[in-house]
Design a protein around this motif. Structure first.
Motif: not given
Length: 258
Positions: A6-9, A37-39, A49-52
């Protein structure tokens, strides 16, 4: 963008999580733990906000079926508690937008159902296909489909195991929005940014009240309103909204998420 399955930006006030679990973004303990974990990290870092999304050709081809023999040996007990996963999505205090491309099946579909807003490419094919393995949706898919489209459609989805086009599921009310394939990234980010620019405290209360209404019923939600709305009345964003309305009219407030 960070590396990993899971890559994060971080784009402004939005944490973008891109699933890159090759070859097919199969969901299971590895993917779920990475997402959860990323949440937590997104909230701690102040994202609103989160965009998945998926970084692969397809959103998700389903669950890691290679793990199922172990689950059978455990008499159906999972390697990760499904309630832990669902609770993490639904109690996350910021909105989760999901962008769906390509094929989205089984457990991948259940991930979509756990999110707050879904933007789906018009060529996407979506379905609960677990019946082909002698199963039914394992991560809350059936009950969430019942809430969205009713028992008849939910049974159709689980029992027939077909793949549906995005327009059909939008018409049923299963997903929020269908867009041309080449607009998926643009539109999903726009929705996430719009939510991130809103009053985060109010959004959190909205998610909590919806959860009470679904799980406990209308009367329970009515009775819970007062307590759930207390943080809104104490928020700085409400003051900003009221002041902007008084000075410049509706829709002019700039919220800061507190």
């Amino acid at each position: 963008m960070s590396e990993g399955i899971v890559q994060k930006e971080i784009v402004g006030r939005v944490t973008v999580l891109t699933m890159n679990h090759r070859p097919y973004n199969l969901v299971g303990p590895t993917m779920y733990r990475a997402l959860l974990g990323e949440f937590d990290e997104a909230v701690k870092q102040g994202s609103r906000a989160i965009l998945l999304r998926s970084g692969l050709r397809h959103f998700s081809a389903g669950a890691e079926v290679s793990l199922f023999p172990d689950r059978i040996a455990r008499e159906g007990k999972s390697l990760i508690d499904p309630l832990e996963v669902l609770n993490a999505f639904e109690t996350c205090p910021i909105p989760i937008v999901v962008a769906v491309n390509g094929t989205c099946l089984g457990g991948g579909f259940e991930v979509v159902l756990a999110c707050d807003y879904s933007v789906v490419a018009e060529s996407a094919k979506i379905g609960s296909v677990e019946v082909a393995l002698g199963l039914h949706p394992l991560l809350g898919g059936i009950q969430r489909q019942v809430m969205r489209v009713g028992p008849a459609r939910a049974k159709e989805l689980a029992m027939l195991g077909r793949r549906y086009d995005a327009a059909t599921l939008e018409r049923w009310g299963m997903i929020n929005l269908v867009v041309p394939d080449d607009k998926l990234d643009e539109v999903s980010m726009s929705v996430a940014q719009e939510l991130a620019a809103g009053p985060t405290v109010a959004h959190t209360a909205t998610k909590r009240l919806v959860r009470v209404a679904i799980n406990e019923g209308l009367q329970a939600a009515d009775e819970a309103m007062f307590e759930l709305q207390k943080p809104i009345w104490a928020s700085a964003d409400l003051k900003r909204g009221l002041e902007a309305f008084d000075k410049n009219g509706p829709g002019t407030a700039v919220f800061e998420g507190n």
